[in-house]
Write a protein that holds these residues in place. Structure first.
Motif, PDB file in Angstrom:
ATOM      1  N   LEU A 103       1.391  -5.216   4.469  1.00 38.13           N
ATOM      2  CA  LEU A 103       1.690  -4.904   3.067  1.00 38.13           C
ATOM      3  C   LEU A 103       0.674  -3.910   2.513  1.00 38.13           C
ATOM      4  N   ILE A 104      -0.599  -4.160   2.764  1.00 35.62           N
ATOM      5  CA  ILE A 104      -1.657  -3.271   2.269  1.00 35.62           C
ATOM      6  C   ILE A 104      -1.484  -1.873   2.856  1.00 35.62           C
ATOM      7  N   ASP A 105      -1.119  -1.812   4.134  1.00 36.50           N
ATOM      8  CA  ASP A 105      -0.889  -0.528   4.792  1.00 36.50           C
ATOM      9  C   ASP A 105       0.281   0.214   4.138  1.00 36.50           C
ATOM     10  N   GLU A 106       1.357  -0.512   3.837  1.00 34.19           N
ATOM     11  CA  GLU A 106       2.522   0.078   3.151  1.00 34.19           C
ATOM     12  C   GLU A 106       2.132   0.607   1.775  1.00 34.19           C
ATOM     13  N   LEU A 107       1.327  -0.166   1.062  1.00 32.89           N
ATOM     14  CA  LEU A 107       0.922   0.216  -0.290  1.00 32.89           C
ATOM     15  C   LEU A 107       0.013   1.442  -0.281  1.00 32.89           C
TER      16      LEU A 107
END
Length: 243
Positions: A7-11
């Motif tokens: 999720l953090i990578d996507e954000l």
């Protein structure tokens, strides 16, 4: 890698994408001939700034920094916008070329936010889901507005179509166009190889299934024969016992 890390990578990818758009949208708005399309781009520029702040808020909730990743996907989408802006066309024909590139940008963002929302929802991050959903709604609206403006632009572009009887002057290709053409041909060759391999694989799988089916039928025949033989043996044994 955990789901939270994904999720953090996507954000981070989205944060980089939005920052690139903040730099690109003013140039795109300035380049367009349509006043309606120009206003859509400028309005979306303000929204993009808000979306970037929203992402910073989300990173604050996660206790992480938003920086650290460059979004190559958005860079490629913006490059297509730049290519459309370099076309030597007039008025509606020029804007018609921008439409597809602009929609690719929006659809890239829509895909990114849709994915991030799904992950955040799975993690139970209700507040983050709400913030991301607000942005996704804005992206979907922007896409619809571009498409609506595009209908009028395409009608005008059609009226600007050159006379088919006139043969357009053939311009020599520059180095960039030649490279793009070569890359396109390479892509086509690689795709053809992939299609051939897929076809061969499908044929092999079909042959394997046929072989399995044939073997299964043979096994069934052998089983039936064995069952009949066993039954006959059992029957003969009973008759012998009676005697």
């Amino acid at each position: 890698m955990s789901l939270r890390e994904i999720l953090i990578d996507e954000l981070k990818d989205l944060y980089s994408a939005e920052n690139q758009l903040i730099k690109s949208l003013p140039k795109t708005a300035k380049a367009t001939e349509s006043s309606e399309l120009k206003q859509i781009f400028l309005t979306h520029l303000d929204q993009t700034k808000d979306q970037t702040e929203r992402l910073r808020q989300i990173f604050g909730l996660l206790g992480k920094k938003p920086t650290g990743k460059h979004c190559s996907g958005m860079e490629g989408a913006i490059d297509e916008v730049k290519e459309a802006m370099e076309e030597d066309e007039d008025d509606a024909l020029y804007d018609a070329g921008l439409l597809g590139a602009a929609l690719r940008v929006e659809h890239y963002e829509i895909a990114g936010y849709t994915s991030a929302i799904a992950i955040a929802r799975q993690l139970g991050e209700t507040e983050i889901v709400g913030l991301l959903t607000q942005t996704l709604s804005e992206e979907l609206t922007a896409s619809k507005l571009i498409q609506a403006a595009g209908k009028k632009i395409l009608k005008e572009a059609y009226l600007q179509e050159p006379d088919e009887k006139k043969v357009p002057e053939k311009k020599p290709k520059d180095a960039k166009e030649k490279l793009s053409e070569q890359e396109s041909q390479d892509d086509e060759k690689e795709a053809a190889k992939g299609m051939k391999q897929t076809s061969q694989q499908s044929m092999q799988e079909a042959d394997d299934k046929d072989d399995e089916s044939a073997q299964s039928k043979e096994d069934m025949k052998d089983a039936k024969k064995a069952a009949k033989k066993a039954a006959a043996t059992k029957s003969a044994a009973k008759k012998s016992a009676k005697k």
